[in-house]
Design a protein around this motif. Structure first.
Motif, PDB file in Angstrom:
ATOM      1  N   ASP A  42       0.872  -1.173   0.000  1.00 48.72           N
ATOM      2  CA  ASP A  42       0.000   0.000   0.000  1.00 48.72           C
ATOM      3  C   ASP A  42       0.909   1.223   0.000  1.00 48.72           C
ATOM      4  OD1 ASP A  42      -1.983   1.849   0.162  1.00 48.72           O
ATOM      5  OD2 ASP A  42      -2.675   1.289   2.168  1.00 48.72           O
ATOM      6  N   VAL A  43       1.419   1.570  -1.173  1.00 42.35           N
ATOM      7  CA  VAL A  43       2.435   2.613  -1.307  1.00 42.35           C
ATOM      8  C   VAL A  43       1.912   3.976  -0.863  1.00 42.35           C
ATOM      9  CG1 VAL A  43       3.916   3.828  -2.958  1.00 42.35           C
ATOM     10  CG2 VAL A  43       3.573   1.370  -3.162  1.00 42.35           C
ATOM     11  N   ASP A  44       0.693   4.298  -1.226  1.00 42.92           N
ATOM     12  CA  ASP A  44       0.146   5.636  -0.943  1.00 42.92           C
ATOM     13  C   ASP A  44      -0.768   5.671   0.283  1.00 42.92           C
ATOM     14  OD1 ASP A  44      -1.908   4.206  -2.058  1.00 42.92           O
ATOM     15  OD2 ASP A  44      -2.150   5.507  -3.797  1.00 42.92           O
ATOM     16  N   ASN A  45      -0.786   4.587   1.066  1.00 44.86           N
ATOM     17  CA  ASN A  45      -1.572   4.509   2.313  1.00 44.86           C
ATOM     18  C   ASN A  45      -3.048   4.840   2.117  1.00 44.86           C
ATOM     19  OD1 ASN A  45       0.678   3.809   3.969  1.00 44.86           O
ATOM     20  ND2 ASN A  45       1.332   5.961   3.913  1.00 44.86           N
ATOM     21  N   ASP A  46      -3.619   4.358   0.998  1.00 39.99           N
ATOM     22  CA  ASP A  46      -5.048   4.589   0.758  1.00 39.99           C
ATOM     23  C   ASP A  46      -5.878   3.342   1.041  1.00 39.99           C
ATOM     24  OD1 ASP A  46      -4.331   2.961  -1.347  1.00 39.99           O
ATOM     25  OD2 ASP A  46      -5.148   4.255  -2.913  1.00 39.99           O
ATOM     26  N   GLN A  47      -5.268   2.355   1.702  1.00 39.24           N
ATOM     27  CA  GLN A  47      -5.896   1.088   2.059  1.00 39.24           C
ATOM     28  C   GLN A  47      -6.290   0.262   0.841  1.00 39.24           C
ATOM     29  OE1 GLN A  47      -8.996   1.867   4.913  1.00 39.24           O
ATOM     30  NE2 GLN A  47      -7.548   2.632   6.436  1.00 39.24           N
ATOM     31  N   VAL A  48      -5.648   0.551  -0.293  1.00 41.41           N
ATOM     32  CA  VAL A  48      -5.783  -0.264  -1.504  1.00 41.41           C
ATOM     33  C   VAL A  48      -4.375  -0.669  -1.912  1.00 41.41           C
ATOM     34  CG1 VAL A  48      -6.488  -0.305  -3.933  1.00 41.41           C
ATOM     35  CG2 VAL A  48      -7.870   0.944  -2.251  1.00 41.41           C
ATOM     36  N   PHE A  49      -4.147  -1.967  -2.035  1.00 44.55           N
ATOM     37  CA  PHE A  49      -2.812  -2.437  -2.375  1.00 44.55           C
ATOM     38  C   PHE A  49      -2.445  -2.077  -3.807  1.00 44.55           C
ATOM     39  CE2 PHE A  49      -3.541  -5.454   1.183  1.00 44.55           C
ATOM     40  CZ  PHE A  49      -2.413  -5.135   1.913  1.00 44.55           C
ATOM     41  N   GLU A  50      -1.176  -1.711  -4.001  1.00 42.46           N
ATOM     42  CA  GLU A  50      -0.621  -1.495  -5.335  1.00 42.46           C
ATOM     43  C   GLU A  50       0.336  -2.640  -5.659  1.00 42.46           C
ATOM     44  OE1 GLU A  50      -2.297   1.903  -3.775  1.00 42.46           O
ATOM     45  OE2 GLU A  50      -0.335   1.298  -3.009  1.00 42.46           O
ATOM     46  N   VAL A  51       0.535  -2.853  -6.949  1.00 43.77           N
ATOM     47  CA  VAL A  51       1.501  -3.839  -7.416  1.00 43.77           C
ATOM     48  C   VAL A  51       2.762  -3.074  -7.798  1.00 43.77           C
ATOM     49  CG1 VAL A  51       1.989  -5.668  -9.073  1.00 43.77           C
ATOM     50  CG2 VAL A  51      -0.362  -5.317  -8.262  1.00 43.77           C
ATOM     51  N   VAL A  52       3.884  -3.397  -7.160  1.00 47.35           N
ATOM     52  CA  VAL A  52       5.136  -2.677  -7.375  1.00 47.35           C
ATOM     53  C   VAL A  52       6.110  -3.600  -8.099  1.00 47.35           C
ATOM     54  CG1 VAL A  52       7.043  -1.450  -6.276  1.00 47.35           C
ATOM     55  CG2 VAL A  52       4.747  -1.355  -5.260  1.00 47.35           C
ATOM     56  N   VAL A  53       6.519  -3.186  -9.266  1.00 51.65           N
ATOM     57  CA  VAL A  53       7.444  -3.966 -10.084  1.00 51.65           C
ATOM     58  C   VAL A  53       8.781  -3.250 -10.104  1.00 51.65           C
ATOM     59  CG1 VAL A  53       7.912  -4.911 -12.370  1.00 51.65           C
ATOM     60  CG2 VAL A  53       5.568  -4.860 -11.508  1.00 51.65           C
ATOM     61  N   ARG A  54       9.802  -3.907  -9.579  1.00 44.27           N
ATOM     62  CA  ARG A  54      11.157  -3.329  -9.559  1.00 44.27           C
ATOM     63  C   ARG A  54      11.807  -3.537 -10.920  1.00 44.27           C
ATOM     64  NH1 ARG A  54      14.228   0.451  -7.944  1.00 44.27           N
ATOM     65  NH2 ARG A  54      16.407  -0.059  -7.983  1.00 44.27           N
ATOM     66  N   LEU A  55      12.310  -2.463 -11.507  1.00 41.79           N
ATOM     67  CA  LEU A  55      13.029  -2.524 -12.778  1.00 41.79           C
ATOM     68  C   LEU A  55      14.512  -2.613 -12.438  1.00 41.79           C
ATOM     69  CD1 LEU A  55      11.110   0.381 -14.537  1.00 41.79           C
ATOM     70  CD2 LEU A  55      10.590  -2.061 -14.654  1.00 41.79           C
ATOM     71  N   SER A  56      15.038  -3.821 -12.408  1.00 44.66           N
ATOM     72  CA  SER A  56      16.411  -4.020 -11.939  1.00 44.66           C
ATOM     73  C   SER A  56      17.376  -4.424 -13.043  1.00 44.66           C
ATOM     74  CB  SER A  56      16.431  -5.080 -10.833  1.00 44.66           C
ATOM     75  OG  SER A  56      15.911  -6.300 -11.322  1.00 44.66           O
ATOM     76  N   ASP A  57      16.861  -4.633 -14.253  1.00 38.91           N
ATOM     77  CA  ASP A  57      17.712  -5.071 -15.360  1.00 38.91           C
ATOM     78  C   ASP A  57      18.520  -3.880 -15.880  1.00 38.91           C
ATOM     79  OD1 ASP A  57      18.887  -6.142 -17.602  1.00 38.91           O
ATOM     80  OD2 ASP A  57      17.020  -6.807 -18.536  1.00 38.91           O
ATOM     81  N   PRO A  58      19.855  -3.906 -15.753  1.00 44.35           N
ATOM     82  CA  PRO A  58      20.655  -2.771 -16.217  1.00 44.35           C
ATOM     83  C   PRO A  58      20.844  -2.746 -17.729  1.00 44.35           C
ATOM     84  CG  PRO A  58      22.088  -4.451 -15.318  1.00 44.35           C
ATOM     85  CD  PRO A  58      20.681  -4.938 -15.116  1.00 44.35           C
ATOM     86  N   GLY A  59      20.466  -3.838 -18.407  1.00 44.87           N
ATOM     87  CA  GLY A  59      20.610  -3.909 -19.853  1.00 44.87           C
ATOM     88  C   GLY A  59      21.778  -4.771 -20.266  1.00 44.87           C
ATOM     89  N   ASN A  60      21.849  -5.035 -21.555  1.00 45.45           N
ATOM     90  CA  ASN A  60      22.929  -5.844 -22.113  1.00 45.45           C
ATOM     91  C   ASN A  60      23.221  -5.353 -23.527  1.00 45.45           C
ATOM     92  OD1 ASN A  60      20.995  -7.104 -23.894  1.00 45.45           O
ATOM     93  ND2 ASN A  60      20.371  -8.395 -22.172  1.00 45.45           N
ATOM     94  N   THR A  61      24.044  -6.079 -24.258  1.00 46.22           N
ATOM     95  CA  THR A  61      24.423  -5.629 -25.604  1.00 46.22           C
ATOM     96  C   THR A  61      23.238  -5.628 -26.561  1.00 46.22           C
ATOM     97  OG1 THR A  61      25.129  -7.878 -26.141  1.00 46.22           O
ATOM     98  CG2 THR A  61      26.826  -6.347 -25.392  1.00 46.22           C
ATOM     99  N   THR A  62      22.237  -6.441 -26.295  1.00 48.27           N
ATOM    100  CA  THR A  62      21.061  -6.479 -27.160  1.00 48.27           C
ATOM    101  C   THR A  62      20.113  -5.322 -26.872  1.00 48.27           C
ATOM    102  OG1 THR A  62      21.212  -8.884 -27.260  1.00 48.27           O
ATOM    103  CG2 THR A  62      19.116  -7.898 -27.914  1.00 48.27           C
TER     104      THR A  62
END
Length: 197
Positions: A42-62
């Motif tokens: 509940d990122v914004d504390n509104d009593q509704v859950f959010e789905v949080v997706v971490r973008l952790s891929d730094p990339g590659n040659t492709t």
């Protein structure tokens, strides 16, 4: 990928049963794939859950360098939609240039100029490839000259001269310097931005 576990990605689905239709329906307005499993908070504390997706891929040659950060999907009353994109600070010059290009395409000239200048001057930004400095710097100067011509800014002539000083050898110029010279020469003759472009 069975051959390389590092190539795996997560595909997240949120579904609910609708008794009136007698079937399951998706609560996502688009597919959600990620390198890590999403978190439910509940990122914004509104009593509704959010789905949080971490973008952790730094990339590659492709893919090239990818921006890291988080995407937050929030409930809009009907489905979960991407509501917040919080990107970490860029690490590479090309990331700033790409963001500047997007601002230029939206005709957000102030932001585009600021980002191109940042790409030119920031000591904190690195190059993705070893052979990137000449083409990327000449591209950035070319785009700045276009922006200054479009906005009729006082910096137009000084930026063109800075580009000539940065790449003085006509026989060994990057392609964007050739384009810059063609644009500049046409602009001097026609005094018309559209025809010079």
């Amino acid at each position: 990928s069975a051959d390389n576990p590092d190539d795996c990605s997560y595909r997240t689905q949120l579904i609910t049963w609708t008794p009136q239709d007698g079937r399951f329906v998706s609560l996502l307005n688009r597919p959600m794939t990620s390198a890590e499993p999403p978190a439910i908070n509940d990122v914004d504390n509104d009593q509704v859950f959010e789905v949080v997706v971490r973008l952790s891929d730094p990339g590659n040659t492709t893919t090239g360098p990818l921006r890291t950060g988080v995407n937050i999907y929030d409930w809009n009353g009907a489905v979960y939609v991407l509501s917040i994109v919080q990107l970490d600070a860029p690490r590479f010059k090309i990331q700033v240039v790409q963001e500047a290009d997007r601002a230029f395409a939206r005709l957000d000239t102030d932001q585009a100029i600021s980002l191109y200048q940042q790409a030119q001057s920031s000591p904190d930004l690195r190059y993705w490839f070893d052979d990137e400095p000449a083409p990327l710097n000449s591209y950035t100067l070319y785009r700045l000259v276009l922006l200054y011509a479009y906005t009729e800014a006082d910096e137009l002539l000084a930026t063109y001269q800075a580009a000539l000083q940065a790449f003085p050898d006509p026989a060994n110029q990057p392609v964007y310097m050739v384009m810059l010279d063609a644009f500049w020469n046409a602009l001097q003759v026609t005094h018309n931005l559209r025809s010079a472009c």
